[in-house]
Motif scaffolding. Structure first.
Motif, PDB file in Angstrom:
ATOM      1  N   MET B   1      45.014  -1.961  93.509  1.00  0.00           N
ATOM      2  CA  MET B   1      45.049  -1.314  92.197  1.00  0.00           C
ATOM      3  C   MET B   1      46.293  -0.429  92.106  1.00  0.00           C
ATOM      4  N   THR B   2      47.028  -0.572  91.018  1.00  0.00           N
ATOM      5  CA  THR B   2      48.178   0.325  90.867  1.00  0.00           C
ATOM      6  C   THR B   2      48.044   1.101  89.566  1.00  0.00           C
ATOM      7  N   PHE B   3      48.667   2.237  89.554  1.00  0.00           N
ATOM      8  CA  PHE B   3      48.614   3.104  88.378  1.00  0.00           C
ATOM      9  C   PHE B   3      50.000   3.193  87.768  1.00  0.00           C
ATOM     10  N   SER B   4      50.113   3.969  86.683  1.00  0.00           N
ATOM     11  CA  SER B   4      51.419   4.119  86.053  1.00  0.00           C
ATOM     12  C   SER B   4      52.370   4.812  87.041  1.00  0.00           C
ATOM     13  N   PRO B   5      53.668   4.583  86.887  1.00  0.00           N
ATOM     14  CA  PRO B   5      54.634   5.196  87.823  1.00  0.00           C
ATOM     15  C   PRO B   5      54.457   6.708  87.901  1.00  0.00           C
ATOM     16  N   ASN B   6      54.180   7.315  86.766  1.00  0.00           N
ATOM     17  CA  ASN B   6      53.973   8.766  86.742  1.00  0.00           C
ATOM     18  C   ASN B   6      52.854   9.206  87.662  1.00  0.00           C
ATOM     19  N   LEU B   7      51.735   8.484  87.519  1.00  0.00           N
ATOM     20  CA  LEU B   7      50.549   8.823  88.285  1.00  0.00           C
ATOM     21  C   LEU B   7      50.760   8.530  89.770  1.00  0.00           C
ATOM     22  N   GLU B   8      51.422   7.401  90.017  1.00  0.00           N
ATOM     23  CA  GLU B   8      51.701   7.049  91.407  1.00  0.00           C
ATOM     24  C   GLU B   8      52.489   8.175  92.076  1.00  0.00           C
ATOM     25  N   GLU B   9      53.437   8.695  91.330  1.00  0.00           N
ATOM     26  CA  GLU B   9      54.278   9.757  91.872  1.00  0.00           C
ATOM     27  C   GLU B   9      53.439  11.006  92.162  1.00  0.00           C
ATOM     28  N   LYS B  10      52.544  11.283  91.219  1.00  0.00           N
ATOM     29  CA  LYS B  10      51.648  12.429  91.353  1.00  0.00           C
ATOM     30  C   LYS B  10      50.784  12.288  92.610  1.00  0.00           C
ATOM     31  N   PHE B  11      50.237  11.079  92.788  1.00  0.00           N
ATOM     32  CA  PHE B  11      49.377  10.827  93.943  1.00  0.00           C
ATOM     33  C   PHE B  11      50.140  10.966  95.249  1.00  0.00           C
ATOM     34  N   ALA B  12      51.354  10.449  95.256  1.00  0.00           N
ATOM     35  CA  ALA B  12      52.156  10.526  96.481  1.00  0.00           C
ATOM     36  C   ALA B  12      52.363  11.981  96.871  1.00  0.00           C
ATOM     37  N   LYS B  13      52.666  12.810  95.885  1.00  0.00           N
ATOM     38  CA  LYS B  13      52.877  14.239  96.122  1.00  0.00           C
ATOM     39  C   LYS B  13      51.597  14.885  96.644  1.00  0.00           C
ATOM     40  N   MET B  14      50.500  14.502  95.988  1.00  0.00           N
ATOM     41  CA  MET B  14      49.204  15.083  96.328  1.00  0.00           C
ATOM     42  C   MET B  14      48.846  14.816  97.778  1.00  0.00           C
ATOM     43  N   LEU B  15      49.002  13.545  98.174  1.00  0.00           N
ATOM     44  CA  LEU B  15      48.608  13.175  99.530  1.00  0.00           C
ATOM     45  C   LEU B  15      49.448  13.896 100.572  1.00  0.00           C
ATOM     46  N   ALA B  16      50.693  14.181 100.197  1.00  0.00           N
ATOM     47  CA  ALA B  16      51.580  14.848 101.154  1.00  0.00           C
ATOM     48  C   ALA B  16      51.290  16.345 101.214  1.00  0.00           C
ATOM     49  N   ALA B  17      50.577  16.850 100.203  1.00  0.00           N
ATOM     50  CA  ALA B  17      50.385  18.302 100.116  1.00  0.00           C
ATOM     51  C   ALA B  17      49.363  18.846 101.111  1.00  0.00           C
ATOM     52  N   TYR B  18      48.462  17.955 101.569  1.00  0.00           N
ATOM     53  CA  TYR B  18      47.411  18.445 102.466  1.00  0.00           C
ATOM     54  C   TYR B  18      47.793  18.260 103.918  1.00  0.00           C
ATOM     55  N   PRO B  19      47.227  19.096 104.791  1.00  0.00           N
ATOM     56  CA  PRO B  19      47.567  18.950 106.202  1.00  0.00           C
ATOM     57  C   PRO B  19      47.154  17.585 106.755  1.00  0.00           C
ATOM     58  N   GLU B  20      47.767  17.201 107.850  1.00  0.00           N
ATOM     59  CA  GLU B  20      47.489  15.950 108.537  1.00  0.00           C
ATOM     60  C   GLU B  20      45.974  15.743 108.724  1.00  0.00           C
ATOM     61  N   GLY B  21      45.504  14.557 108.391  1.00  0.00           N
ATOM     62  CA  GLY B  21      44.092  14.252 108.602  1.00  0.00           C
ATOM     63  C   GLY B  21      43.167  14.813 107.534  1.00  0.00           C
ATOM     64  N   ARG B  22      43.708  15.404 106.481  1.00  0.00           N
ATOM     65  CA  ARG B  22      42.852  15.989 105.436  1.00  0.00           C
ATOM     66  C   ARG B  22      43.061  15.301 104.090  1.00  0.00           C
ATOM     67  N   LYS B  23      43.376  14.025 104.159  1.00  0.00           N
ATOM     68  CA  LYS B  23      43.656  13.304 102.919  1.00  0.00           C
ATOM     69  C   LYS B  23      42.481  13.338 101.960  1.00  0.00           C
ATOM     70  N   ARG B  24      41.259  13.523 102.508  1.00  0.00           N
ATOM     71  CA  ARG B  24      40.101  13.469 101.630  1.00  0.00           C
ATOM     72  C   ARG B  24      40.100  14.599 100.610  1.00  0.00           C
ATOM     73  N   SER B  25      40.876  15.636 100.880  1.00  0.00           N
ATOM     74  CA  SER B  25      40.972  16.721  99.905  1.00  0.00           C
ATOM     75  C   SER B  25      41.492  16.230  98.558  1.00  0.00           C
ATOM     76  N   ALA B  26      42.160  15.082  98.576  1.00  0.00           N
ATOM     77  CA  ALA B  26      42.746  14.589  97.327  1.00  0.00           C
ATOM     78  C   ALA B  26      41.771  13.767  96.500  1.00  0.00           C
ATOM     79  N   VAL B  27      40.557  13.590  97.003  1.00  0.00           N
ATOM     80  CA  VAL B  27      39.613  12.714  96.300  1.00  0.00           C
ATOM     81  C   VAL B  27      39.350  13.186  94.864  1.00  0.00           C
ATOM     82  N   VAL B  28      38.995  14.478  94.712  1.00  0.00           N
ATOM     83  CA  VAL B  28      38.620  14.957  93.377  1.00  0.00           C
ATOM     84  C   VAL B  28      39.789  14.873  92.384  1.00  0.00           C
ATOM     85  N   PRO B  29      40.937  15.475  92.697  1.00  0.00           N
ATOM     86  CA  PRO B  29      42.028  15.370  91.721  1.00  0.00           C
ATOM     87  C   PRO B  29      42.423  13.924  91.441  1.00  0.00           C
ATOM     88  N   MET B  30      42.412  13.091  92.444  1.00  0.00           N
ATOM     89  CA  MET B  30      42.804  11.700  92.226  1.00  0.00           C
ATOM     90  C   MET B  30      41.851  11.038  91.239  1.00  0.00           C
TER      91      MET B  30
END
Ligand code: SF4
Ligand code: SF4
Ligand code: SF4
Ligand code: FES
Ligand code: FES
Lengths: 695, 160
Positions: B1-30
């Protein structure tokens, strides 16, 4: 030593480690703070409010399961306010709880029932109609009764954290919140039953045990699981000579409360309708039942004749029988029959392993070492499938101590998800060098060699371990409940005896005596003239070729000891008796008697005495094993001669157990395909990087 | 599944924002941002978020079940959320909610036939000081009366 603080609980001065959770400090000091959601070893949830306590100078009641202790705290765990609060919590927990204790499996050992009883919260002010949801079946073994659930999340956490399976979750919220399985209306998981066991109430129940009995009507027999080499202690619930439950709630033994699907449920093979209950004599193309005395007389007589005539004997022992039986069998073969042709289906290269470690006394890792080791290297094994307990220890170690896991496997394994370093075998020399460099930074290492680790591989890795300059311990994996014991007791073709394949292949064999094994499952016996005696639970392929088949007792029906994969000796305790069967030890003793041989008394304890006196490494302290503990053997010191014959992992998965699995209805009813397992018989043994011997 | 380029960019930033191994923190905003784009949370979206955040799909499903602002069915273009929690209730929140339903001719969490409006009764939105409060998509409206709500809805209808 961590910093300690002084605090007062219920008027008692207590010294405790600063920052430790109050509930744990209280427990250590014999003060019980009731808890539903708190569970030792799992993450904190603070969902049930049962653990409320009063902390002086704090206005509100505090949650004891997440409260770190600090200096000078004055705590009351049973003050009237606290009791009132608990009563309130219970009243809430019971709003939708059906109170069907009289028919609930958990009745009598239910934590909620106990608490309601203690705090007298039996009356409710709620007059609203209770929310009812019908019971659901999620798998052949897991049932869920939502109204009984108190939403403590224990099941969810034990599955996510403990098992690493992530099969359970919570759907919706508030009164509608409900535990759900990963496939919406069914479960696809390890079927280990840990969730059922850990449930404080009767919300999760087991397909095997439900509505069978009340807990106090059973006898509880602590023995050792017979399905794999890990040697989990299991408490069998027995009623009227029938095993109806397996669990280990008392956490005795090396496995704590862990059991996999086989240990918890696959005891039903003992009552399979095809179970042999009378000796069977071959007549023409069929078998007819004969009495024990007749059968023993024929066998004793024929064995004695053959012996006199200097005949060629072949003896095949078992991976499942006890140490005492294995010891007695090899003694019988060597002293009684005068043959060295004795072997069993070997599933790990223990000869090379012991030889490579000769002269050491501290190199064998125990099951508990896997929980404390700083680093663990897994070579060529799918532990979650083949050694569920060892895998569980490693997961717990990672969770609690942050251990570093290194995996070198030919295919994907669950442990890879925890690993800091993975290699897909066959790897390269560079992979090995990288591994060595990484291991150098560890403070201790435990290496686990799977069935895929060949001779050279194993020696190579032990050499690498030696070069690290840190303490390194090793485990050589074997497959069955007493594979290790069979080897240690000498059911091996030492001193020029024929190995299993040679016996089967020899056209010259006069007698083949098979005790608890099925070597003809995928092979034929070359010698057509051979007189074949088989002791087994079932009419196996091998038994069909026999002249006489003797009905043997299973591990759950005998006393004795077994040695697990790590070389820890534990005691079996007979849980039931199956009519018509005898233990293999008794059968052998009676044959010896018929033959007029004196091989000593055939009582398990007597044979164990002899083992302790004569088998290297087995002089273990009796009190340890008689009280249900595990006593590690010492590694053999001195060189071990290479043995003829092949070694093949049985390739069992979580849902198979050699020839026993086809007789367990439970295992057969479980839908999960055996997980991805590369080490099955069909695929050739992978080349290990260890064969490029580490320089 | 892919999203709009804007959203993809947002997600990439989001995933990088959390510490290593804490990707699940991005579940709600995503989930929230993806829902804005896809209109509803589909099983496919759940799988996708689980994959990206390295959790089991069931663990994403739990979150969807828990948060009332995550919807499994598509909502109207304008989602009218009326608060009936205590502060709002005391100054006419319940009446407002009833009015909204009547005005749009739909029930709770239902969508008008033209797909333009949906209505939902919600709990406290933290706007008690300006009660009764209504939120339409991400915009708050304070001291709302039935007349004010009519105007709001009619205005949005015209805008289409
Ligand atoms: S049986 Fe085991 S693997 Fe399956 S849901 Fe329960 S805890 Fe998880
Ligand atoms: S099913 Fe049992 S263990 Fe799971 S949340 Fe409910 S009460 Fe707790
Ligand atoms: S891990 Fe092995 S010993 Fe333990 S319960 Fe499972 S099959 Fe039995
Ligand atoms: S045990 Fe503390 S809240 Fe459940
Ligand atoms: S009660 Fe309506 S916004 Fe708080």
């Amino acid at each position: 030593m961590a910093e300690t603080v002084q605090l007062t609980i219920n008027g008692r001065e207590i010294e405790a480690e600063k920052g430790k959770l109050l509930i744990e400090v209280a427990r250590e000091n014999g003060i019980e703070i009731p808890a539903f959601c708190y569970y030792e070893g799992l993450s904190l949830q603070a969902a049930c409010r049962m653990c409320l306590v009063e902390v002086e100078k704090t206005p509100k009641l505090q949650v004891g399961c997440t409260l770190p202790v600090a200096a000078g705290m004055v705590i009351h765990t049973e003050s009237p306010t606290v009791q009132q609060a608990r009563k309130g919590t219970l009243e809430f927990l019971l709003t939708n709880h059906p109170l069907d204790c009289p028919v609930c499996d958990k009745g009598g050992e239910c934590e909620l029932q106990d608490m309601v009883f203690r705090y007298g919260a039996g009356e409710s002010r709620f007059t609203e109609r209770k929310l009812h949801v019908p019971e659901k079946q999620w798998s052949p073994v897991v049932f869920f009764d939502a109204p009984r659930c108190i939403l403590c999340y224990r099941c969810v956490r034990v599955c996510n954290e403990g098992m690493g399976v992530n099969a359970l979750g919570i759907a919706e919220r508030g009164v509608r919140a409900e535990i759900v399985p990963n496939h919406h209306d069914y479960l696809e998981c390890d079927e280990c039953g840990a969730c059922i066991d850990i449930c404080p109430v009767g919300a999760l129940t087991s397909g095997i045990y439900r509505y069978q009995t009340r807990p106090w009507e059973m006898n509880h027999v602590g023995t050792i699981c017979t399905h794999c080499a890990d040697g989990c202690r299991t408490t069998l619930g027995v009623r009227n000579e029938k095993i109806i439950r397996g669990n280990n709630r008392d956490r005795s033994g090396i496995n704590g409360e862990f059991l996999c699907v086989k240990g918890r449920y696959a005891f039903d093979f003992v009552e399979h309708p095809e179970r042999l209950q009378s000796p069977m004599l071959k007549t023409g193309d069929g078998f007819e039942p004969v009495s024990w005395s007749k059968a023993l007389e024929i066998i004793g007589g024929r064995f004695a004749e053959f012996k006199k005539a200097g005949a060629n004997f072949g003896v095949i022992g078992s991976n499942h029988t006890t140490n005492e039986e294995n010891f007695f069998l090899q003694k019988f073969a060597r002293q009684g029959l005068g043959t060295n042709n004795i072997d069993h289906h070997r599933t790990g290269d223990l000869a090379t392993f012991f030889d490579a470690l000769s002269g050491r006394t501290d190199a064998l890792a125990t099951v508990s070492d896997l929980y404390t080791a700083k680093a663990i290297v897994i070579v060529g094994s799918d532990l979650s499938q083949q050694h569920p307990l060892l895998a569980n220890q490693i997961r717990a170690n990672v969770r609690h101590h942050g251990a570093h896991v290194y995996t070198l496997t030919p295919g994907p394994v669950r442990e890879e998800k925890l690993a800091v370093f993975t290699v897909r075998l066959p790897g390269t020399k560079q992979d090995l060098e990288a591994l060595r460099e990484k291991l150098k930074t560890e403070s201790d290492v435990t290496m686990v060699f799977g069935g895929g680790a060949s001779q050279h591989g194993m020696r190579g890795f032990i050499g690498m371990g030696d070069s690290l300059g840190i303490p390194v311990k090793y485990i050589c994996l074997v497959d069955y409940s007493n594979s290790r014991g069979a080897f240690d007791m000498g059911v091996i073709p030492r001193d020029g005896g024929m190995c299993l394949e040679e016996m089967l292949g020899s056209t010259d064999l006069d007698v083949l005596w098979v005790v608890g094994a099925n070597p003809l499952k995928n092979a034929t016996l070359a010698s057509e003239k051979a007189f074949v005696v088989v002791q087994d639970l079932f009419m196996t392929e091998t038994a069909k070729r026999a002249d006489i088949v003797l009905p043997a007792a299973s591990a759950y029906e005998k006393n004795g000891t077994v040695t697990n994969v790590c070389g820890e000796i534990q005691k079996l305790k007979a849980a039931i008796k199956v009519m018509g069967t005898k233990t293999d030890l008794e059968i052998m003793g009676l044959i010896a008697k018929e033959m007029g041989l004196n091989l000593g008394i055939w009582l398990p304890d007597k044979v164990l005495d002899e083992i302790r006196a004569t088998v290297h490494g087995y002089n273990v302290p009796l009190p340890v094993i008689t009280t249900g503990g595990a006593a590690p053997t010492l590694p053999l010191n001195g060189r071990v001669a290479a043995l003829p014959g092949s070694i093949a992992s049985a390739g069992d998965t979580l849902f198979t157990s050699g020839s026993l699995s086809r007789y367990s209805k439970i295992l057969n009813s479980i839908i999960e395909a055996p997980g991805e397992l590369y080490a099955d018989r069909a695929t050739p043994r992978p080349v290990l990087p260890g064969e490029v011997t580490p320089a | 599944m892919t999203f709009s380029p804007n959203l993809e960019e947002k997600f990439a930033k989001m995933l990088a924002a959390y510490p290593e191994g804490r990707k699940r923190s991005a579940v709600v905003p995503m989930l929230i941002y993806a829902q804005d784009e896809t209109g509803a949370i589909t099983p496919e979206l759940i799988e996708e978020v689980a994959r990206r955040c390295e959790v089991a799909p069931l663990q994403v499903d739990e979150v969807v079940g828990y948060y009332s602002m995550l919807h499994r069915k598509p909502l109207g273009k304008y989602h009218v959320q009326v608060c009936t929690n205590i502060s709002c209730m005391l100054v006419g929140g319940t009446e407002l909610y009833e009015h909204a339903k009547k005005k749009l001719g739909i029930g709770n969490k239902e969508v008008t036939a033209d797909g333009q409006f949906s209505v939902e009764e919600v709990e406290c939105m933290g706007a008690c000081s300006w009660a009764p409060a209504v939120e339409i998509n991400y915009d708050f409206h304070h001291f709302v009366t039935p007349e004010k709500l009519d105007k709001l809805i009619d205005g949005l209808r015209k805008k289409q």
